[in-house]
Design an enzyme around this catalytic site. Structure first.
Site, PDB file in Angstrom:
ATOM      1  N   GLN A  12       0.943  -1.060   0.097  1.00  0.00           N
ATOM      2  CA  GLN A  12      -0.091  -0.069  -0.013  1.00  0.00           C
ATOM      3  C   GLN A  12       0.936   1.145   0.078  1.00  0.00           C
ATOM      4  OE1 GLN A  12      -2.164   0.824   3.635  1.00  0.00           O
ATOM      5  NE2 GLN A  12      -3.752   2.127   2.678  1.00  0.00           N
ATOM      6  N   TYR A 141       2.785  -8.553  15.378  1.00  0.00           N
ATOM      7  CA  TYR A 141       2.998  -7.585  14.490  1.00  0.00           C
ATOM      8  C   TYR A 141       3.724  -6.346  15.359  1.00  0.00           C
ATOM      9  CZ  TYR A 141       1.995  -3.666  11.310  1.00  0.00           C
ATOM     10  OH  TYR A 141       1.772  -2.379  10.444  1.00  0.00           O
TER      11      TYR A 141
HETATM   12  C1  AKB Z   1      -2.568  -2.323  10.527  1.00  0.00           C
HETATM   13  O1  AKB Z   1      -3.505  -1.924  10.828  1.00  0.00           O
HETATM   14  O2  AKB Z   1      -2.136  -3.398  10.621  1.00  0.00           O
HETATM   15  C2  AKB Z   1      -1.582  -1.047   9.869  1.00  0.00           C
HETATM   16  C3  AKB Z   1      -1.117  -0.435  11.169  1.00  0.00           C
HETATM   17  C4  AKB Z   1      -1.717   0.532  11.755  1.00  0.00           C
HETATM   18  O3  AKB Z   1       0.114  -0.647  11.310  1.00  0.00           O
HETATM   19  N1  AKB Z   1      -2.523   0.000   9.160  1.00  0.00           N
END
Ligand code: AKB
Length: 319
Positions: A12, A141
Site C-alpha cells: 500500500q 506485529y
Molecule cells: C494495520 O492496521 O495493521 C496497519 C498499522 C496501523 O500498522 N495499518
C-alpha cells in the site's frame, strides 16, 4: 538520499512512495524491489528487482550493484493477517528488518523503518500517547515493530547508522488497497460508499484510532529522511498522525457528500481486540519539534479528495 532501495514496493505504501521518490530524486535513482513483479509504475517507471527481504546475499548484492545510500524498508505483514500465522509474521517482519539493517550497516546506508501505532499496547496511555512511554504490544506485529525500533536504536548507537523511523497510523489511500490490517476498514468504507452506498464495519462504534491520508505519509517520509540529523533525538521511530476518528465519524464525514450513505456494524472480535489494544490518539509533538512534521489533511478534506479520486478512477475504468 541520492540512491534509494525500497523493499515491499508492491504494498500500500510502496506503490505510491516509489513513484513519489522517483519524481523527486530521478527515476534511475530509486530501485524498487518486491517478492513478485506486477505490471505498473513500480516495475515499469524505473529500476526494479525481485527481492525476498530475508535473502541477505541478494539484498547486499543489489546494494553494491546500484550503489545504494538509503534503504527504505517497507516489506512486512500487517497486524490482523500476522495473527493468523505469528511464526511467519515474526520471521518476515523481525527477520526481514534485521537483514535489511545488516545490509545497510555493511554498505553504510541510511535506513528508514516503518513502525506503527501497533508498537503500543493496552498498558500505554491511550489518549495523547507520548513519544516515549511503556511499549508492551499484545500482537506479534506490534512485538516485531518494537523489536525493529530497538534495533534501529541499537544500530545507531553501536554502529553510527543513520536510522530514522515513523510510527504510522492507519493509512488511507486510493491507489492500492491495504491487506490484512486492522485499520483497513477506513479505506474499504470509501470504496463501498461509492459502489454500494452503505458499509458494514468490522470495527465497533466508539473505537478511536489514529489515521493519516497517504499524501501526508509520503511527505513525512521524505521530510524525516531529509531532516538535519543534529535535530533528531529519536532514532527508533516518531509518533505521527493526521487525525483520530471512530467509524461513526468517518461515516458522518462521507454522509456530508453522499447524504444517503449508511453504516452498520458486524464486529469482528479479533480485529476489534487489536484495535482496543492500540492508542486512541498519539502525541506527535516530538515530530513537530524535531523535523517540522505538519500534515495537511483532516477528516473532511481527506474524504472529499478520496471520493473525488475514487469516482474519477471508476469513470476512467468504465470508458
Ligand atoms: C494495520 O492496521 O495493521 C496497519 C498499522 C496501523 O500498522 N495499518
Amino acid at each position: 538520499m541520492k540512491r534509494i532501495l525500497v523493499t515491499g514496493s508492491n504494498g500500500q505504501i510502496g506503490c505510491e512512495l516509489v513513484p513519489y521518490l522517483r519524481k523527486i530524486y530521478g527515476a534511475d535513482n530509486v530501485l524498487a524491489t518486491a517478492r513478485s513483479k506486477k505490471p505498473g509504475p513500480v516495475s515499469e517507471g524505473g529500476p526494479f528487482e525481485l527481492l525476498e527481504v530475508r535473502d541477505g546475499k541478494t539484498f547486499s548484492k543489489l546494494m553494491s550493484d546500484y550503489k545504494i545510500d538509503t534503504v527504505i524498508h517497507l516489506a512486512g505483514i500487517l497486524s490482523a493477517r500476522g495473527e493468523n500465522n505469528p511464526q511467519e509474521s515474526w520471521d518476515i517482519n523481525a527477520g526481514g528488518c534485521f537483514t535489511a539493517l545488516e545490509c545497510a550497516r555493511e554498505h553504510g546506508a541510511a535506513f528508514f523503518f516503518p513502525s506503527s501505532i501497533a508498537a503500543f499496547g493496552p498498558s500505554a496511555p491511550a489518549d495523547n500517547t507520548p513519544q516515549v512511554t511503556i511499549q508492551r504490544p499484545t500482537t506479534i506485529y506490534g512485538i516485531a515493530k518494537v523489536t525493529g525500533e530497538l534495533l534501529c536504536d541499537y544500530y545507531h548507537l553501536k554502529f553510527g547508522l543513520d536510522t530514522r523511523g515513523l510510527r504510522f497510523p492507519g493509512l488511507i489511500s486510493y491507489e492500492a488497497p491495504p491487506g490484512g490490517g486492522t485499520t483497513d476498514y477506513a479505506v474499504h468504507i470509501y470504496y463501498e460508499a461509492l459502489s454500494k452506498g452503505k458499509y458494514t464495519s468490522y470495527i465497533a462504534p466508539g473505537t478511536y484510532m489514529d489515521m493519516m491520508y497517504m499524501p501526508d505519509a509520503l511527505e513525512a517520509v521524505v521530510q524525516l529522511m531529509e531532516a538535519d540529523p543534529k535535530r533528531l533525538e529519536n532514532r527508533n521511530a516518531y509518533n505521527i498522525s493526521g487525525m483520530s476518528f471512530a467509524p461513526e465519524d468517518i461515516a458522518a464525514s462521507i454522509k456530508k457528500l453522499i447524504p444517503s450513505f449508511e453504516i452498520d456494524y458486524d464486529v469482528d472480535p479479533d480485529r476489534q481486540a487489536i484495535a482496543d489494544s492500540w492508542p486512541n490518539s498519539l502525541d506527535c509533538s516530538a515530530a513537530v519539534e524535531e523535523w517540522d512534521f505538519s500534515p495537511r489533511y483532516d477528516l473532511d478534506s481527506m474524504t472529499k479528495d478520496m471520493l473525488e479520486k475514487l469516482k474519477s478512477r471508476t469513470q476512467e475504468c468504465a470508458r
